[in-house]
Design a protein around this motif. Structure first.
Motif, PDB file in Angstrom:
ATOM      1  N   VAL A 298       0.828  -1.334   0.040  1.00  0.00           N
ATOM      2  CA  VAL A 298      -0.082   0.153   0.038  1.00  0.00           C
ATOM      3  C   VAL A 298       0.757   1.373   0.158  1.00  0.00           C
ATOM      4  O   VAL A 298       0.499   2.233  -0.636  1.00  0.00           O
ATOM      5  CB  VAL A 298      -0.920  -0.087   1.152  1.00  0.00           C
ATOM      6  CG1 VAL A 298      -1.664   1.268   1.225  1.00  0.00           C
ATOM      7  CG2 VAL A 298      -1.994  -1.124   1.085  1.00  0.00           C
ATOM      8  N   ASN A 299       1.993   1.197   0.793  1.00  0.00           N
ATOM      9  CA  ASN A 299       2.749   2.376   0.779  1.00  0.00           C
ATOM     10  C   ASN A 299       3.582   2.638  -0.172  1.00  0.00           C
ATOM     11  O   ASN A 299       3.646   3.711  -1.016  1.00  0.00           O
ATOM     12  CB  ASN A 299       3.901   2.361   1.840  1.00  0.00           C
ATOM     13  CG  ASN A 299       3.155   2.255   3.373  1.00  0.00           C
ATOM     14  OD1 ASN A 299       2.125   2.922   3.510  1.00  0.00           O
ATOM     15  ND2 ASN A 299       4.008   1.631   4.340  1.00  0.00           N
ATOM     16  N   ILE A 300       3.825   1.495  -1.039  1.00  0.00           N
ATOM     17  CA  ILE A 300       4.413   1.669  -2.280  1.00  0.00           C
ATOM     18  C   ILE A 300       3.768   2.177  -3.298  1.00  0.00           C
ATOM     19  O   ILE A 300       3.949   3.274  -4.293  1.00  0.00           O
ATOM     20  CB  ILE A 300       5.096   0.295  -2.966  1.00  0.00           C
ATOM     21  CG1 ILE A 300       6.177  -0.081  -1.933  1.00  0.00           C
ATOM     22  CG2 ILE A 300       5.588   0.330  -4.569  1.00  0.00           C
ATOM     23  CD1 ILE A 300       6.835  -1.419  -2.488  1.00  0.00           C
ATOM     24  N   ASP A 301       2.184   1.707  -3.335  1.00  0.00           N
ATOM     25  CA  ASP A 301       1.310   2.083  -4.350  1.00  0.00           C
ATOM     26  C   ASP A 301       1.020   3.701  -4.044  1.00  0.00           C
ATOM     27  O   ASP A 301       0.953   4.557  -5.088  1.00  0.00           O
ATOM     28  CB  ASP A 301      -0.015   1.437  -4.017  1.00  0.00           C
ATOM     29  CG  ASP A 301      -1.105   1.782  -5.118  1.00  0.00           C
ATOM     30  OD1 ASP A 301      -0.723   1.715  -6.261  1.00  0.00           O
ATOM     31  OD2 ASP A 301      -2.125   2.137  -4.755  1.00  0.00           O
ATOM     32  N   TRP A 302       0.956   4.215  -2.857  1.00  0.00           N
ATOM     33  CA  TRP A 302       0.551   5.582  -2.547  1.00  0.00           C
ATOM     34  C   TRP A 302       1.857   6.473  -2.933  1.00  0.00           C
ATOM     35  O   TRP A 302       1.666   7.474  -3.542  1.00  0.00           O
ATOM     36  CB  TRP A 302       0.434   5.731  -1.176  1.00  0.00           C
ATOM     37  CG  TRP A 302      -1.120   5.351  -0.668  1.00  0.00           C
ATOM     38  CD1 TRP A 302      -1.631   4.626  -0.080  1.00  0.00           C
ATOM     39  CD2 TRP A 302      -2.153   6.317  -0.906  1.00  0.00           C
ATOM     40  NE1 TRP A 302      -2.965   4.634   0.036  1.00  0.00           N
ATOM     41  CE2 TRP A 302      -3.440   5.699  -0.380  1.00  0.00           C
ATOM     42  CE3 TRP A 302      -2.420   7.718  -1.466  1.00  0.00           C
ATOM     43  CZ2 TRP A 302      -4.521   6.202  -0.615  1.00  0.00           C
ATOM     44  CZ3 TRP A 302      -3.531   7.999  -1.533  1.00  0.00           C
ATOM     45  CH2 TRP A 302      -4.693   7.537  -1.210  1.00  0.00           C
ATOM     46  N   SER A 303       2.976   5.881  -2.663  1.00  0.00           N
ATOM     47  CA  SER A 303       4.255   6.713  -3.268  1.00  0.00           C
ATOM     48  C   SER A 303       4.301   6.966  -4.660  1.00  0.00           C
ATOM     49  O   SER A 303       4.793   7.720  -5.124  1.00  0.00           O
ATOM     50  CB  SER A 303       5.392   6.057  -2.524  1.00  0.00           C
ATOM     51  OG  SER A 303       5.706   4.646  -3.100  1.00  0.00           O
ATOM     52  N   GLU A 304       3.932   5.745  -5.328  1.00  0.00           N
ATOM     53  CA  GLU A 304       3.869   6.117  -6.769  1.00  0.00           C
ATOM     54  C   GLU A 304       2.959   7.165  -7.484  1.00  0.00           C
ATOM     55  O   GLU A 304       3.071   7.513  -8.398  1.00  0.00           O
ATOM     56  CB  GLU A 304       3.801   4.417  -7.370  1.00  0.00           C
ATOM     57  CG  GLU A 304       4.922   3.552  -7.155  1.00  0.00           C
ATOM     58  CD  GLU A 304       4.638   2.388  -7.829  1.00  0.00           C
ATOM     59  OE1 GLU A 304       3.628   2.083  -7.941  1.00  0.00           O
ATOM     60  OE2 GLU A 304       5.711   1.640  -7.999  1.00  0.00           O
ATOM     61  N   GLN A 305       1.795   6.966  -6.959  1.00  0.00           N
ATOM     62  CA  GLN A 305       0.659   7.835  -7.012  1.00  0.00           C
ATOM     63  C   GLN A 305       1.081   9.491  -6.643  1.00  0.00           C
ATOM     64  O   GLN A 305       0.321  10.417  -7.452  1.00  0.00           O
ATOM     65  CB  GLN A 305      -0.609   7.432  -6.516  1.00  0.00           C
ATOM     66  CG  GLN A 305      -1.224   6.074  -7.128  1.00  0.00           C
ATOM     67  CD  GLN A 305      -2.386   5.840  -6.510  1.00  0.00           C
ATOM     68  OE1 GLN A 305      -3.242   6.640  -5.967  1.00  0.00           O
ATOM     69  NE2 GLN A 305      -2.847   4.523  -6.384  1.00  0.00           N
TER      70      GLN A 305
END
Length: 215
Positions: free
Chosen positions: A207-214
């Motif tokens: 989830v953190n990776i997904d948020w950081s990419e967005q």
């Protein structure tokens, strides 16, 4: 004449011993068809499940709990059926990964060899492999140091400069074996909690990776 249909005037046999004779003709026919389909579906499902090796490192928490309980029941059956001494299967086998993996492989092999669709010689094949596995189990037990009345964690040889950061050598303190079943249930609870924590950490990381990419 259709070979699947009974001769005219001869009542069709009931499915799975169920008596449909008192039903009205139309309802009886539909009931028989439904029962046959359900029986065939259940039989196909039962025969179609091929036992697979269990990867204990990848099981989700619920599956981990289920498989540990299943393995414990099977090992209990095995030691009683074949009169296995503690030198082959000690009470605290669950606390030693090398024994858990070995017994798990033996159980899955047993399920495959005694499957309803297995060939007639598979039982002999399993007993041959069981003999070989018993020798390996004896070796594992000797190396680990676990006994009938006492247990200590398997010693791990520490590699100088070869261990991961933060890794600590586990304790090898010996403890008496008094409440085996209670210890096994505590072990299952420990493993499920640890696997749940690992799963939650992985989800948070994704989830953190997904948020950081967005962002």
């Amino acid at each position: 004449m259709n070979s699947e249909q009974p001769p005219q005037g001869v009542p069709e046999p009931d499915v799975d011993g169920t008596d449909f004779g008192d039903l009205p003709p139309g309802v009886e026919k539909k009931t028989r068809e439904f029962a046959k389909q359900a029986y065939a579906s259940d039989l196909a499902a039962a025969l179609g499940q091929v036992p697979r090796p269990i990867n204990w490192r990848a099981l989700p928490p619920s599956d981990l709990e289920h498989e540990l309980l299943e393995l414990n029941g099977w090992v209990d059956w095995l030691r009683h059926t074949y009169g296995l001494p503690a030198q082959v299967v000690p009470p605290m086998w669950h606390r030693h990964p090398e024994l858990l993996w070995e017994l798990s492989a033996l159980k899955q092999h047993w399920l495959f060899c005694f499957d309803p669709q297995a060939k007639g010689n598979q039982a002999l094949a399993w007993h041959h492999d069981f003999q070989v596995a018993r020798e390996r189990l004896r070796d594992w037990v000797t190396i680990s140091g676990t006994r009938l009345d006492r247990d200590r964690p398997t010693r791990i040889t520490v590699w100088p400069g070869g261990e991961a950061d933060g890794w600590t050598e586990p304790s090898t303190a010996e403890a008496p074996v008094t409440e085996r079943t209670k210890d096994f249930l505590a072990f299952v609870e420990e493993q499920v909690k640890a696997r749940t924590a690992e799963q939650d950490a992985t989800i948070r990381e994704i989830v953190n990776i997904d948020w950081s990419e967005q962002s």
